[in-house]
Design a protein around this motif. Structure first.
Motif, PDB file in Angstrom:
ATOM      1  N   VAL A  15      45.722 -83.444 -84.806  1.00  0.00           N
ATOM      2  CA  VAL A  15      46.589 -82.819 -83.802  1.00  0.00           C
ATOM      3  C   VAL A  15      47.982 -82.633 -84.388  1.00  0.00           C
ATOM      4  O   VAL A  15      48.482 -83.503 -85.106  1.00  0.00           O
ATOM      5  N   HIS A  16      48.614 -81.490 -84.098  1.00  0.00           N
ATOM      6  CA  HIS A  16      50.002 -81.306 -84.518  1.00  0.00           C
ATOM      7  C   HIS A  16      50.916 -81.803 -83.395  1.00  0.00           C
ATOM      8  O   HIS A  16      50.683 -81.483 -82.223  1.00  0.00           O
ATOM      9  N   THR A  18      53.626 -80.883 -82.209  1.00  0.00           N
ATOM     10  CA  THR A  18      54.191 -79.864 -81.327  1.00  0.00           C
ATOM     11  C   THR A  18      53.187 -79.411 -80.273  1.00  0.00           C
ATOM     12  O   THR A  18      53.568 -78.927 -79.210  1.00  0.00           O
ATOM     13  N   GLU A  19      51.886 -79.569 -80.571  1.00  0.00           N
ATOM     14  CA  GLU A  19      50.848 -79.141 -79.633  1.00  0.00           C
ATOM     15  C   GLU A  19      50.820 -80.000 -78.374  1.00  0.00           C
ATOM     16  O   GLU A  19      50.356 -79.551 -77.324  1.00  0.00           O
TER      17      GLU A  19
END
Length: 234
Positions: A15-16, A18-19
Motif C-alpha cells: 500500500v502507498h 498516500t492511498e
C-alpha cells in the motif's frame, strides 16, 4: 522509531501511504512506559522545558502522532498491560476491524532502555538475569534480559489485502484477578482458560497446532505456570 517502522509496514503491505490518507485506519500502540519522559523530567530544571517536553515524550502521542502524520481517522490509542501489551493491542485492532470501527489498522510497539531506573527496579524485583542470559524453561532460569525493539504491522480484511504473510484468525484476553501469591504472580488456570477460549471460538483443534510463540519469562515463577497451561491444552 514508530513513524519509521509504520511507514515501512504500510509499504511492505503493498500500500502507498498516500492511498490511505484520510481513511478509517486505526492505530493501536503498545507501550509500558516512556523512558524519554522519565529522563527529561529528571535532567532539566522545569524553566528550561519547552512544549515538546510533554508532546515529545507523553505516551499518548505514540499513537496520536502516527494518526496525525499519516492522516488516519480510525481509533488511536495506547495500551499498557505490561508484558501482554502488544498482544492486547493486536486483539483490540482485530475487534475494531470486525465491529466496523475501522477498515484497517496499524499495530505497533517500541521499547528502549535509556533509563537505568527501570532496569534497577526489575533487578530489585528479581525478574532479571544475574549473568545477562535468558534461560527459558530451564532449571537454571533466574530471570529475563531486557531488550529493545521497534515493530509495526499493517492489518486489514483478507479480501482487500495486497500482500499477506499470515491470517489473524482470532484473539482473546482475560485477567487473573486476585491471587494470594501477589499481583505479579501468573496463573496457569487463567492462562489455560484464555487459550482454550480461542480454540473453542474458532473450532480449531489444538492438536493441529505446529508452532507456539510463548511468553517465556525465564523465571522460576513464570515458566512453570506457562508450561503447565500449554501442556494441558496442547
Amino acid at each position: 522509531l514508530l513513524l519509521e517502522t509504520t511507514y515501512e509496514s504500510i509499504i511492505d503491505a503493498g500500500v502507498h501511504p498516500t492511498e490511505i490518507q484520510g481513511s478509517r485506519t486505526g492505530v493501536f500502540v503498545a507501550a509500558c512506559d516512556s523512558a524519554a519522559e522519565a529522563i527529561v523530567q529528571r535532567s532539566l530544571p522545569y524553566e528550561k522545558f519547552n512544549k515538546y517536553a510533554m508532546l515529545g515524550t507523553v505516551s499518548s502521542m505514540l499513537a496520536n502522532r502516527l494518526s496525525y502524520n499519516f492522516n488516519f481517522h480510525g481509533p488511536s490509542y495506547v495500551m499498557d498491560t505490561a508484558c501482554s501489551s502488544s498482544s492486547v493491542a493486536l486483539q483490540q485492532a482485530l475487534l475494531s476491524i470486525r465491529t466496523g470501527l475501522c477498515d484497517a489498522a496499524i499495530v505497533a510497539s517500541a521499547h528502549t532502555t535509556h533509563d537505568p531506573v527501570g532496569s534497577y527496579c526489575f533487578h530489585q524485583l528479581q525478574m532479571t538475569s544475574e549473568d545477562g542470559k535468558c534461560k527459558v524453561f530451564d532449571a537454571a532460569a533466574d530471570g529475563y534480559v531486557r531488550a529493545e525493539a521497534a515493530v509495526s504491522i499493517y492489518i486489514c480484511k483478507k479480501q482487500v489485502a495486497k500482500r499477506a504473510y499470515a491470517t489473524l484468525v482470532h484473539a482473546s484476553t482475560n485477567s487473573d484477578g486476585y491471587k494470594e501469591q501477589g499481583i505479579t504472580f501468573p496463573s496457569e488456570i487463567y492462562q489455560e482458560q484464555v487459550i482454550r477460549n480461542v480454540y473453542t471460538a474458532t473450532g480449531i483443534n489444538p492438536l493441529e497446532v505446529g508452532y507456539l510463540e510463548v511468553h517465556g519469562t525465564g523465571t522460576k515463577v513464570g515458566d512453570p505456570q506457562e508450561m503447565s497451561a500449554i501442556t494441558k491444552v496442547f
